[in-house]
Design an enzyme around this catalytic site. Structure first.
Site, PDB file in Angstrom:
ATOM      1  N   CYS A   2       0.843  -1.184   0.000  1.00 24.96           N
ATOM      2  CA  CYS A   2       0.000   0.000   0.000  1.00 24.96           C
ATOM      3  C   CYS A   2       0.884   1.242   0.000  1.00 24.96           C
ATOM      4  CB  CYS A   2      -0.951   0.092   1.177  1.00 24.96           C
ATOM      5  SG  CYS A   2      -2.117  -1.262   1.264  1.00 24.96           S
ATOM      6  N   ARG A  27       3.923  -0.193  -4.886  1.00 28.27           N
ATOM      7  CA  ARG A  27       3.694  -0.777  -3.558  1.00 28.27           C
ATOM      8  C   ARG A  27       2.405  -1.581  -3.502  1.00 28.27           C
ATOM      9  NH1 ARG A  27       7.058   1.770   0.221  1.00 28.27           N
ATOM     10  NH2 ARG A  27       5.860   0.823   1.879  1.00 28.27           N
ATOM     11  N   TRP A  75      -2.744  -2.687  -1.733  1.00 26.91           N
ATOM     12  CA  TRP A  75      -2.475  -4.112  -1.889  1.00 26.91           C
ATOM     13  C   TRP A  75      -3.401  -4.779  -0.883  1.00 26.91           C
ATOM     14  CZ3 TRP A  75      -0.777  -8.301   1.006  1.00 26.91           C
ATOM     15  CH2 TRP A  75      -0.356  -9.419   0.277  1.00 26.91           C
ATOM     16  N   GLU A 484      17.354 -17.734  -7.811  1.00 24.32           N
ATOM     17  CA  GLU A 484      16.988 -16.356  -8.162  1.00 24.32           C
ATOM     18  C   GLU A 484      16.411 -16.299  -9.584  1.00 24.32           C
ATOM     19  OE1 GLU A 484      16.446 -13.765  -6.640  1.00 24.32           O
ATOM     20  OE2 GLU A 484      16.649 -12.113  -8.026  1.00 24.32           O
ATOM     21  N   LYS A 488      12.615 -15.007 -10.414  1.00 31.60           N
ATOM     22  CA  LYS A 488      12.322 -13.920 -11.373  1.00 31.60           C
ATOM     23  C   LYS A 488      11.278 -14.395 -12.387  1.00 31.60           C
ATOM     24  CE  LYS A 488      13.674 -10.983  -9.785  1.00 31.60           C
ATOM     25  NZ  LYS A 488      14.524 -10.930  -8.649  1.00 31.60           N
ATOM     26  N   GLU A 491       7.721 -14.745 -10.746  1.00 29.31           N
ATOM     27  CA  GLU A 491       7.000 -13.511 -10.413  1.00 29.31           C
ATOM     28  C   GLU A 491       6.665 -12.676 -11.648  1.00 29.31           C
ATOM     29  OE1 GLU A 491      10.813 -10.989  -8.605  1.00 29.31           O
ATOM     30  OE2 GLU A 491       8.857 -10.699  -7.725  1.00 29.31           O
ATOM     31  N   HIS A 507      18.285 -37.093  -7.151  1.00 26.84           N
ATOM     32  CA  HIS A 507      17.569 -37.573  -5.965  1.00 26.84           C
ATOM     33  C   HIS A 507      16.061 -37.333  -6.083  1.00 26.84           C
ATOM     34  CE1 HIS A 507      21.341 -38.465  -4.008  1.00 26.84           C
ATOM     35  NE2 HIS A 507      21.788 -37.255  -4.350  1.00 26.84           N
TER      36      HIS A 507
HETATM   37  O1  M6R Z   1      12.692  -5.160   0.460  1.00 30.25           O
HETATM   38  P1  M6R Z   1      13.243  -6.520   0.682  1.00 30.25           P
HETATM   39  O2  M6R Z   1      14.577  -6.720   0.086  1.00 30.25           O
HETATM   40  O3  M6R Z   1      13.223  -6.918   2.141  1.00 30.25           O
HETATM   41  O4  M6R Z   1      12.236  -7.498  -0.056  1.00 30.25           O
HETATM   42  C1  M6R Z   1      12.346  -8.881   0.053  1.00 30.25           C
HETATM   43  C2  M6R Z   1      11.499  -9.575  -0.980  1.00 30.25           C
HETATM   44  O5  M6R Z   1      10.154  -9.276  -0.788  1.00 30.25           O
HETATM   45  C3  M6R Z   1      11.901  -9.207  -2.415  1.00 30.25           C
HETATM   46  O6  M6R Z   1      13.246  -9.471  -2.652  1.00 30.25           O
HETATM   47  C4  M6R Z   1      11.056  -9.993  -3.431  1.00 30.25           C
HETATM   48  O7  M6R Z   1      11.342 -11.344  -3.340  1.00 30.25           O
HETATM   49  C5  M6R Z   1      11.292  -9.456  -4.846  1.00 30.25           C
HETATM   50  N1  M6R Z   1      10.041  -9.078  -5.439  1.00 30.25           N
HETATM   51  C6  M6R Z   1      11.904 -10.459  -5.750  1.00 30.25           C
HETATM   52  O8  M6R Z   1      12.143  -9.936  -7.017  1.00 30.25           O
END
Ligand code: M6R
Length: 615
Positions: A2, A27, A75, A484, A488, A491, A507
């Site tokens: 938000c 946000r 949000w 990672e 990516k 998301e 495994h």
């Molecule tokens: O602001 P932060 O680094 O604490 O955020 C942590 C995660 O929410 C953030 O890295 C999230 O996984 C990203 N959207 C990934 O791209």
């Protein structure tokens, strides 16, 4: 989560607030709304969906012009993303409007009490109760700040609240507990926002609010008190991000811009931390050398991408310092009763500095007597403020929800901390530290080189747009890179993507491999740790033998992988531990392009928000 904006001054509040919301939309983007005070009354508009829906609504039904206003981009937590649940929420008389970030845990009890007293509540949100409670307290006090203090004392949970009342037309009041809220102070005007991006076009003079504080904004000044009404001490600071840094600057998406900014972000994070002789000087680490020498364990807590940075840091910390290092998802940490004491150094990694899971983990660690060092990108945010020391990354504002440049700078900061620990504990000689620093200083150029060669990666991504699954494999520091890459893709492209340690494949996960399944493999350098390299080459052969389509990320000059790579992505030669700084970049580009090819919103993926301020 938000985005909140509040404004009082002499400009059109609607314009200032809408521009601020635009910058905070990352946000949360389930709905948006505004309220302005004008002509002795209060006018509000709100709409489900992205900010653009609210913009259209305001064209069709304009609000009167006023110079005090608030706004919100949501949000959703309580109640779906509907017009009725969008903020601001008003009391029954339509005199008070409130916007909120966080969760009010005792809202059901408060709502029941309000209903008994004859209030009519029209939304499913927890926020609406606050508007009604404020209206009640204001009718007794005729003072919005005092009403806010009285209400806040009755609320449980995490919240940022910002409110206006038609009977106090030149006042905006905000409150914060566990959720972000910063004040901007201009000439004859003042701002409140979830983060500084909302107001840096107007002022760089900011005030950090502490826990359980209420702020009253007027044109000519700002008053901060505790929830108990006592004057509070606040910290003023100058925002060093410039407004242009929070603009797309000609790129189609913030993510593309932020990927392109990585060489600079990496170099900037080294600035001021290396002296003329090439030695490491981390003055910000305000934990004394003798205390650091006493540490017998390092625990890293973080979420999402920052967690992956922590996983990579573990390799560097253990290798360079010989201190055992654990890495834990912040959301799991405090619930398993971790073993912590004064000899444990806890490192909390967070881009936003507001991630609630990480904040709760660090609070838990400090309660157990551990020292906490934050690695953070956002000055004035809660996590560094509550830590014993902070090492800021210098990525500049990261707006796209998918983290890119922040990740690379978190890695740089982690390497610096690991080297520093090695330096003060005597496990690394000065010349060894200087050698790694030299390598780090060249990484910006290496990242730039990767960025120059990404067209085949984009082409490959487009060709895979109709796939359902992509797997990612890596070993050693390549394993977190694989995780990672998968995160990516999940998301951004909304595809099934998983990262595995390549050695684990046999495994179980190897059963997933079938004809033409794309598998990305991050290959360690063949130099030095050739055993590791040989093993992963075998893993590539294993999956290829089962029909997988192999996409291999390998160092220049690594010829051993050539026969087994359906697609080969070259990265510059780097020391093994630093390879993630270059190997991650093609995976970012790959996910961004694949998401674009699938018609997805790159900067604002569905269901996500940039800053996750609820647990
Ligand atoms: O602001 P932060 O680094 O604490 O955020 C942590 C995660 O929410 C953030 O890295 C999230 O996984 C990203 N959207 C990934 O791209």
């Amino acid at each position: 989560m938000c985005g909140i904006v509040g404004y009082v001054g002499s400009q059109s509040a609607l314009e200032v607030v809408m521009a601020g919301l635009k910058r905070l939309e990352y946000r949360g983007y389930d709905s948006a709304g505004v309220a302005v005070l004008a002509d002795g009354g209060l006018a509000a508009a709100k709409k489900a969906g992205k900010l653009v829906n609210l913009e259209k609504e305001l064209v069709e039904k304009p609000l009167p012009t006023g110079s005090t206003g608030i706004g919100h981009t949501r949000w959703a937590t309580h109640g779906g993303p509907t017009d009725a649940n969008a903020h601001p929420h008003l009391d029954n008389a339509g005199r008070v409007a409130v916007v909120h970030n966080g969760i009010i845990e005792n809202f059901a009890v408060l709502r029941g009490e309000l209903l008994e007293r004859g209030h009519e509540l029209t939304s499913e949100t927890d926020t609406e109760v606050v508007a009604h409670l404020l209206a009640e307290e204001f009718s007794a006090t005729a003072d919005l700040a005092e009403a806010m203090r009285l209400v806040c004392r009755r609320l449980e949970g995490a919240f940022t609240l910002v409110a206006v009342h038609a009977d106090e037309p030149d006042v905006v009041v905000g409150a914060r507990r566990n959720s972000p809220l910063v004040v901007g102070v201009g000439e004859g005007e003042a701002f409140l926002a979830s983060d500084v991006a909302a107001f840096i076009a107007h002022t760089r003079s900011a005030i950090e609010l502490g826990q359980d504080q209420v702020v009253e904004l007027r044109r000519d000044g700002v008053t901060v008190t505790g929830f108990d009404g006592r004057p509070a001490e606040v910290r003023s600071y100058n925002v060093d991000w410039d407004a242009a840094a929070a603009e797309k600057g000609g790129y189609d998406y913030f993510m593309l811009k932020e990927i392109a900014e990585q060489p600079k972000a990496v170099s900037d994070t080294l600035l001021g931390r290396i002296d003329a002789a090439g030695n490491l000087t981390l003055d910000e680490v305000r934990i004394s050398a003798s205390e650091l020498r006493e540490m017998d364990k390092v625990v890293i807590v973080a979420c999402g991408t920052a967690f992956h940075a922590g996983m990579i840091a573990k390799y560097a910390i253990e290798h360079w310092t010989r201190i055992p290092c654990e890495v834990e998802l912040a959301s799991e940490f405090r619930y398993r009763d971790p073993i912590l004491d004064a000899q444990t150094l806890v490192i909390a990694i967070s881009q936003s500095g507001e991630t609630m899971d990480t904040l709760m983990a660090l609070r838990h660690a400090r309660e157990q007597g551990s020292k906490v060092l934050a690695i953070c990108n956002t000055n004035g945010s809660t996590i560094p403020r509550e830590s014993d020391a902070v090492l800021y990354t210098h990525a500049g504002p990261e707006v796209a929800v998918a983290s890119t440049k922040a990740f690379l700078t978190q890695l740089v900061a982690c390497y610096l901390v690991a080297l520093y620990l090695g330096q003060v504990r005597g496990t690394k000689w000065g010349d060894e530290v200087r050698a790694v620093i030299r390598d780090l200083s060249q990484i910006g150029g290496a990242v730039e080189q990767v960025l120059q060669t990404m067209e085949p990666v984009r082409e490959l991504a487009r060709s895979l747009a109709d796939k359902n699954t992509v797997l990612f494999l890596g070993r050693h520091v390549g394993y977190p890179v694989a995780l990672e890459g998968a995160l990516k893709l999940k998301e951004l492209a909304y595809m099934h993507a998983e990262g595995f340690a390549a050695g684990e494949l046999k495994h179980g996960p190897i059963a997933l491999i079938d004809e033409d399944l794309p598998v990305v493999v991050v290959v360690p350098s063949p130099r030095g740790r050739s055993l590791l390299h040989d093993k992963i080459v075998s893993n590539i052969q294993e999956i290829r033998a089962r029909g997988a389509r192999t996409i291999v990320i390998a160092e220049e000059g690594d010829e051993a992988v050539v026969p087994y790579a359906d697609h080969l992505i070259r990265i510059p030669v780097t020391p093994t531990l630093l390879q993630p700084l270059v190997a991650t970049v093609p995976l970012q580009v790959f996910a961004c392009e694949l998401a674009t090819a699938r018609g997805n919103e790159v900067d604002q993926p569905r269901n996500l928000a940039k800053s996750v301020t609820v647990e």
